[in-house]
Scaffold this active site. Structure first.
Site, mmCIF file in Angstrom:
data_model
loop_
_atom_site.group_PDB
_atom_site.id
_atom_site.type_symbol
_atom_site.label_atom_id
_atom_site.label_comp_id
_atom_site.label_asym_id
_atom_site.label_seq_id
_atom_site.Cartn_x
_atom_site.Cartn_y
_atom_site.Cartn_z
ATOM 1 N N ASN A 12 -14.672 -12.165 -1.879
ATOM 2 C CA ASN A 12 -15.188 -13.538 -1.941
ATOM 3 C C ASN A 12 -14.572 -14.462 -0.897
ATOM 4 O OD1 ASN A 12 -12.691 -13.682 -3.148
ATOM 5 N ND2 ASN A 12 -13.346 -14.937 -4.867
ATOM 6 N N CYS A 13 -13.787 -13.905 0.022
ATOM 7 C CA CYS A 13 -13.178 -14.695 1.099
ATOM 8 C C CYS A 13 -14.232 -14.942 2.187
ATOM 9 C CB CYS A 13 -11.987 -13.932 1.676
ATOM 10 S SG CYS A 13 -11.281 -14.675 3.153
ATOM 11 N N ASP A 14 -14.409 -16.200 2.569
ATOM 12 C CA ASP A 14 -15.421 -16.548 3.577
ATOM 13 C C ASP A 14 -15.163 -15.877 4.920
ATOM 14 O OD1 ASP A 14 -16.851 -18.111 1.805
ATOM 15 O OD2 ASP A 14 -15.881 -19.975 2.409
#
Length: 113
Positions: A12-14
């Site tokens: 979920n890290c951009d």
């Protein structure tokens, strides 16, 4: 020759999402490993640390790092990283033993294309 390309991070890290999108857009075969779900081994941690150095590997701007005690900040090692995997900057890309931390389209292009 087969290129071994593995990217480590958190799904979920951009920044990880950008890196994965870049790799897919260039049709570069790769394996993604979420180190929150699959803890990295001590050997892999050592490879990462030796590849880029502890200063570059550890995310000192993270809330996880800021919540560490002063003693923990002075003694970051595998034990602490395995307890708090978000201490590692993301993504970590490893290709044939070369280690790169973070995502830069320019740097990825230079390394991979």
């Amino acid at each position: 020759m087969t290129i071994s390309l593995t990217i480590y991070g958190i799904k979920n890290c951009d920044t990880v999402k950008k890196a994965l999108k870049f790799l897919s857009s260039k049709s570069l075969p790769h394996e993604f490993i979420d180190f929150r779900e699959n803890l990295i081994s001590e050997d892999l941690y050592k490879t990462m640390e030796q590849g880029v150095g502890l200063e570059m590997l550890i995310n000192k701007r993270s809330s996880t790092y800021r919540s560490l005690t002063d003693d923990e900040k002075q003694n970051i090692g595998y034990e602490l990283v395995s307890k708090y995997p978000t201490l590692i900057k993301r993504p970590v890309l490893i290709q044939n033993g070369d280690v790169m931390v973070g995502f830069s389209e320019k740097q990825y292009s230079e390394l991979l294309l």
